[in-house]
Design an enzyme around this catalytic site. Structure first.
Site, PDB file in Angstrom:
ATOM      1  N   ASP A  51       1.174   4.776   0.330  1.00 37.50           N
ATOM      2  CA  ASP A  51       0.661   5.613  -0.464  1.00 37.50           C
ATOM      3  C   ASP A  51      -0.807   5.106  -0.585  1.00 37.50           C
ATOM      4  O   ASP A  51      -1.093   4.254   0.160  1.00 37.50           O
ATOM      5  CB  ASP A  51       1.018   5.603  -2.040  1.00 37.50           C
ATOM      6  CG  ASP A  51       2.353   6.133  -2.423  1.00 37.50           C
ATOM      7  OD1 ASP A  51       2.541   7.094  -1.766  1.00 37.50           O
ATOM      8  OD2 ASP A  51       2.874   5.495  -3.369  1.00 37.50           O
ATOM      9  N   TYR A 109       8.893  -5.387   1.750  1.00 35.93           N
ATOM     10  CA  TYR A 109       7.435  -4.989   1.232  1.00 35.93           C
ATOM     11  C   TYR A 109       7.107  -6.349   0.514  1.00 35.93           C
ATOM     12  O   TYR A 109       8.159  -7.217   0.347  1.00 35.93           O
ATOM     13  CB  TYR A 109       7.481  -4.014  -0.034  1.00 35.93           C
ATOM     14  CG  TYR A 109       7.332  -2.627   0.528  1.00 35.93           C
ATOM     15  CD1 TYR A 109       6.204  -2.019   0.617  1.00 35.93           C
ATOM     16  CD2 TYR A 109       8.417  -1.883   1.018  1.00 35.93           C
ATOM     17  CE1 TYR A 109       6.231  -0.570   1.116  1.00 35.93           C
ATOM     18  CE2 TYR A 109       8.399  -0.674   1.475  1.00 35.93           C
ATOM     19  CZ  TYR A 109       7.020  -0.137   1.368  1.00 35.93           C
ATOM     20  OH  TYR A 109       6.742   1.131   1.962  1.00 35.93           O
TER      21      TYR A 109
END
Length: 262
Positions: A51, A109
């Site tokens: 994003d 992540y």
């Protein structure tokens, strides 16, 4: 020839990875640079879309080279046409059946959270920030409850396009390095906003608003409205996909975050 690229980027100032009509994305910048080197349009497919504001230390993308160029051209040549904040780290030929997304068996992540009363200055845009003291042990206990296969609907964005909310979490950890909390997650795949929603929920637990077993309740209810708000994208880093060794791709464990935060 199919070529895989290892890419790092600072997500600040970009509208995420995926190409869009208005431009301004990492994919737009990369494809434009590849086109300059190739002399014809080049499209890429990536391992994990990020994003706006989210960074990557080891994004992987592949493309089918339309012209014959040395591998150095796909690194140094492409980098000479990329804007600041994006760089190709390596290029490597891969088998024709390799796919940056579908060949991955997992994704990783990391979230960096600065925990102090003052907002970040030097680290602005590179870390999340929370001003209230957090209890490490409570967040660590909560992380243990995330391991295994679960329906993560409570941590899924409303516009998530994933076919199933069920994912297998193989790593969920948090540790403290001075006034920085480091969250690490590895799963078969992630839902849209899943990591940021998990971090927001763990922060609620760390500050004492909720207890560690709140995680179990959220997993059972599958209700996004009951979990914590989505946390800032600033501290989120896509550390790359996990591939089987036979693909022969470089090890992603050499990024600067590993050297700094041990």
């Amino acid at each position: 020839m199919r070529v895989a690229l290892g890419i790092e980027y600072c997500g600040t100032g970009f509208h995420g990875w995926q190409s869009q009509a208005g431009g301004g994305t990492v994919q737009d910048a990369l494809e434009a640079a590849l086109g300059e080197v190739a002399g014809v349009p080049v499209g890429v497919l990536c391992a994990g879309r990020t994003d706006a504001g989210v960074h990557a230390t080891h994004q992987v993308a592949h493309f089918d080279a339309p012209v014959d160029r040395p591998l150095t051209a796909w690194v140094r040549g492409v980098n000479s046409h990329l804007p600041e904040g994006v760089a190709v780290r390596w290029a490597q030929p891969v088998a024709e059946d390799f796919h940056a997304r579908f060949s991955a068996r997992g994704r990783r992540y990391r979230y960096l959270l600065l925990n102090r009363p003052q907002r970040p200055g030097l680290w602005q845009g590179r870390v999340g920030w929370f001003h209230w003291p957090l209890e490490l042990e409570a967040m660590q206990e909560a992380c243990l409850r995330l391991l295994g296969e679960h329906d993560f609907s409570a941590f899924r964005a409303a516009n998530c396009q994933a076919k199933s909310p069920v994912k297998h979490m193989s790593r969920a950890e948090v540790r403290q390095c001075g006034n920085m909390f480091v969250f690490d997650f590895e799963a078969s795949a992630f839902l849209h906003h899943m990591v940021r929603n998990l971090v927001g929920t763990l922060v609620y637990i760390g500050k004492g608003t909720q207890q560690p077993d709140w995680i179990e309740a959220l997993l059972q209810t599958k209700d996004r409205k009951l979990a914590a708000p989505t946390f800032s994208p600033d501290g989120l880093y896509f550390r790359g996909p996990v591939y089987e060794p036979h693909w022969g791709l470089p090890d992603p464990n050499d990024d600067f975050l590993d050297g700094m935060l041990k």
